[in-house]
Write a protein that holds these residues in place. Structure first.
Motif, PDB file in Angstrom:
ATOM      1  N   ASP A  19     -15.682  16.567   7.076  1.00  0.00           N
ATOM      2  CA  ASP A  19     -15.294  17.724   6.280  1.00  0.00           C
ATOM      3  C   ASP A  19     -15.453  17.497   4.779  1.00  0.00           C
ATOM      4  N   MET A  20     -15.759  16.281   4.369  1.00  0.00           N
ATOM      5  CA  MET A  20     -15.826  15.963   2.941  1.00  0.00           C
ATOM      6  C   MET A  20     -16.883  16.775   2.203  1.00  0.00           C
ATOM      7  N   ALA A  21     -18.040  16.993   2.799  1.00  0.00           N
ATOM      8  CA  ALA A  21     -19.117  17.719   2.113  1.00  0.00           C
ATOM      9  C   ALA A  21     -18.683  19.129   1.730  1.00  0.00           C
ATOM     10  N   ILE A  22     -18.032  19.837   2.622  1.00  0.00           N
ATOM     11  CA  ILE A  22     -17.597  21.205   2.332  1.00  0.00           C
ATOM     12  C   ILE A  22     -16.449  21.211   1.327  1.00  0.00           C
ATOM     13  N   ILE A  23     -15.574  20.216   1.411  1.00  0.00           N
ATOM     14  CA  ILE A  23     -14.471  20.117   0.451  1.00  0.00           C
ATOM     15  C   ILE A  23     -15.022  19.855  -0.946  1.00  0.00           C
ATOM     16  N   ILE A  24     -15.991  18.976  -1.033  1.00  0.00           N
ATOM     17  CA  ILE A  24     -16.617  18.677  -2.322  1.00  0.00           C
ATOM     18  C   ILE A  24     -17.313  19.908  -2.882  1.00  0.00           C
ATOM     19  N   GLN A  25     -18.085  20.585  -2.061  1.00  0.00           N
ATOM     20  CA  GLN A  25     -18.834  21.750  -2.531  1.00  0.00           C
ATOM     21  C   GLN A  25     -17.916  22.913  -2.903  1.00  0.00           C
ATOM     22  N   ARG A  26     -17.076  23.319  -1.986  1.00  0.00           N
ATOM     23  CA  ARG A  26     -16.257  24.518  -2.208  1.00  0.00           C
ATOM     24  C   ARG A  26     -15.033  24.259  -3.072  1.00  0.00           C
ATOM     25  N   GLY A  27     -14.342  23.160  -2.802  1.00  0.00           N
ATOM     26  CA  GLY A  27     -13.078  22.901  -3.490  1.00  0.00           C
ATOM     27  C   GLY A  27     -13.225  22.296  -4.866  1.00  0.00           C
ATOM     28  N   ILE A  28     -14.173  21.385  -4.987  1.00  0.00           N
ATOM     29  CA  ILE A  28     -14.313  20.677  -6.260  1.00  0.00           C
ATOM     30  C   ILE A  28     -15.338  21.352  -7.161  1.00  0.00           C
ATOM     31  N   ARG A  29     -16.519  21.603  -6.646  1.00  0.00           N
ATOM     32  CA  ARG A  29     -17.578  22.170  -7.504  1.00  0.00           C
ATOM     33  C   ARG A  29     -17.394  23.660  -7.775  1.00  0.00           C
ATOM     34  N   VAL A  48     -13.028   8.775   1.997  1.00  0.00           N
ATOM     35  CA  VAL A  48     -12.512   8.569   0.637  1.00  0.00           C
ATOM     36  C   VAL A  48     -13.648   8.102  -0.272  1.00  0.00           C
ATOM     37  N   ARG A  49     -14.489   7.222   0.228  1.00  0.00           N
ATOM     38  CA  ARG A  49     -15.646   6.758  -0.562  1.00  0.00           C
ATOM     39  C   ARG A  49     -16.552   7.921  -0.933  1.00  0.00           C
ATOM     40  N   THR A  50     -16.849   8.781   0.018  1.00  0.00           N
ATOM     41  CA  THR A  50     -17.682   9.958  -0.253  1.00  0.00           C
ATOM     42  C   THR A  50     -17.048  10.819  -1.325  1.00  0.00           C
ATOM     43  N   LEU A  51     -15.768  11.027  -1.221  1.00  0.00           N
ATOM     44  CA  LEU A  51     -15.036  11.828  -2.192  1.00  0.00           C
ATOM     45  C   LEU A  51     -15.096  11.198  -3.582  1.00  0.00           C
ATOM     46  N   VAL A  52     -14.819   9.907  -3.664  1.00  0.00           N
ATOM     47  CA  VAL A  52     -14.814   9.206  -4.949  1.00  0.00           C
ATOM     48  C   VAL A  52     -16.200   9.204  -5.589  1.00  0.00           C
ATOM     49  N   GLU A  53     -17.228   9.003  -4.797  1.00  0.00           N
ATOM     50  CA  GLU A  53     -18.594   9.021  -5.322  1.00  0.00           C
ATOM     51  C   GLU A  53     -18.915  10.358  -5.979  1.00  0.00           C
ATOM     52  N   ASN A  54     -18.332  11.420  -5.475  1.00  0.00           N
ATOM     53  CA  ASN A  54     -18.589  12.750  -6.020  1.00  0.00           C
ATOM     54  C   ASN A  54     -17.622  13.135  -7.130  1.00  0.00           C
ATOM     55  N   LEU A  55     -16.663  12.292  -7.401  1.00  0.00           N
ATOM     56  CA  LEU A  55     -15.705  12.565  -8.481  1.00  0.00           C
ATOM     57  C   LEU A  55     -16.020  11.787  -9.754  1.00  0.00           C
ATOM     58  N   THR A  56     -17.026  10.941  -9.719  1.00  0.00           N
ATOM     59  CA  THR A  56     -17.296  10.083 -10.863  1.00  0.00           C
ATOM     60  C   THR A  56     -17.596  10.866 -12.143  1.00  0.00           C
ATOM     61  N   SER A  57     -18.203  12.028 -12.027  1.00  0.00           N
ATOM     62  CA  SER A  57     -18.503  12.831 -13.217  1.00  0.00           C
ATOM     63  C   SER A  57     -17.591  14.055 -13.330  1.00  0.00           C
ATOM     64  N   ASN A  58     -16.577  14.126 -12.480  1.00  0.00           N
ATOM     65  CA  ASN A  58     -15.658  15.266 -12.491  1.00  0.00           C
ATOM     66  C   ASN A  58     -14.618  15.104 -13.589  1.00  0.00           C
ATOM     67  N   THR A  59     -14.434  16.163 -14.371  1.00  0.00           N
ATOM     68  CA  THR A  59     -13.425  16.128 -15.437  1.00  0.00           C
ATOM     69  C   THR A  59     -12.307  17.130 -15.180  1.00  0.00           C
ATOM     70  N   THR A  60     -12.329  17.776 -14.030  1.00  0.00           N
ATOM     71  CA  THR A  60     -11.354  18.819 -13.714  1.00  0.00           C
ATOM     72  C   THR A  60     -10.155  18.298 -12.940  1.00  0.00           C
ATOM     73  N   ILE A  61     -10.394  17.467 -11.948  1.00  0.00           N
ATOM     74  CA  ILE A  61      -9.300  16.994 -11.089  1.00  0.00           C
ATOM     75  C   ILE A  61      -8.417  15.999 -11.847  1.00  0.00           C
ATOM     76  N   THR A  62      -7.135  16.298 -11.862  1.00  0.00           N
ATOM     77  CA  THR A  62      -6.172  15.410 -12.517  1.00  0.00           C
ATOM     78  C   THR A  62      -5.215  14.779 -11.506  1.00  0.00           C
ATOM     79  N   ALA A  63      -5.193  15.300 -10.284  1.00  0.00           N
ATOM     80  CA  ALA A  63      -4.321  14.743  -9.248  1.00  0.00           C
ATOM     81  C   ALA A  63      -5.010  14.847  -7.895  1.00  0.00           C
TER      82      ALA A  63
END
Length: 70
Positions: A19-29, A48-63
């Motif tokens: 489910d990580m791909a859809i969470i990354i696309q819809r929820g984060i991006r 978790v690794r997949t999630l972290v790899e996609n958060l490296t350039s994210n400046t929105t998520i604080t928690a």
């Protein structure tokens, strides 16, 4: 609604690594949530690794909540 006031709550939804791909696309991006709650699911270290790899350039998520996962 799972999304309110910048928080995307997806706890206790039996989510897993697949489910990580859809969470990354819809929820984060798309929604650019500030808080992401993925607690009490079936996410393992691989997800978790997949999630972290996609958060490296994210400046929105604080928690990020990952309590009680596999």
């Amino acid at each position: 609604d799972a999304y309110a006031n910048g928080t995307l709550t997806l706890s206790k939804m039996e989510l897993n690594n697949h489910d990580m791909a859809i969470i990354i696309q819809r929820g984060i991006r798309e929604k650019q949530c500030a808080h992401l709650d993925l607690g009490t699911n079936m996410i393992t270290l691989g997800g978790v690794r997949t999630l972290v790899e996609n958060l490296t350039s994210n400046t929105t998520i604080t928690a990020l909540f990952l309590n009680d996962n596999d």
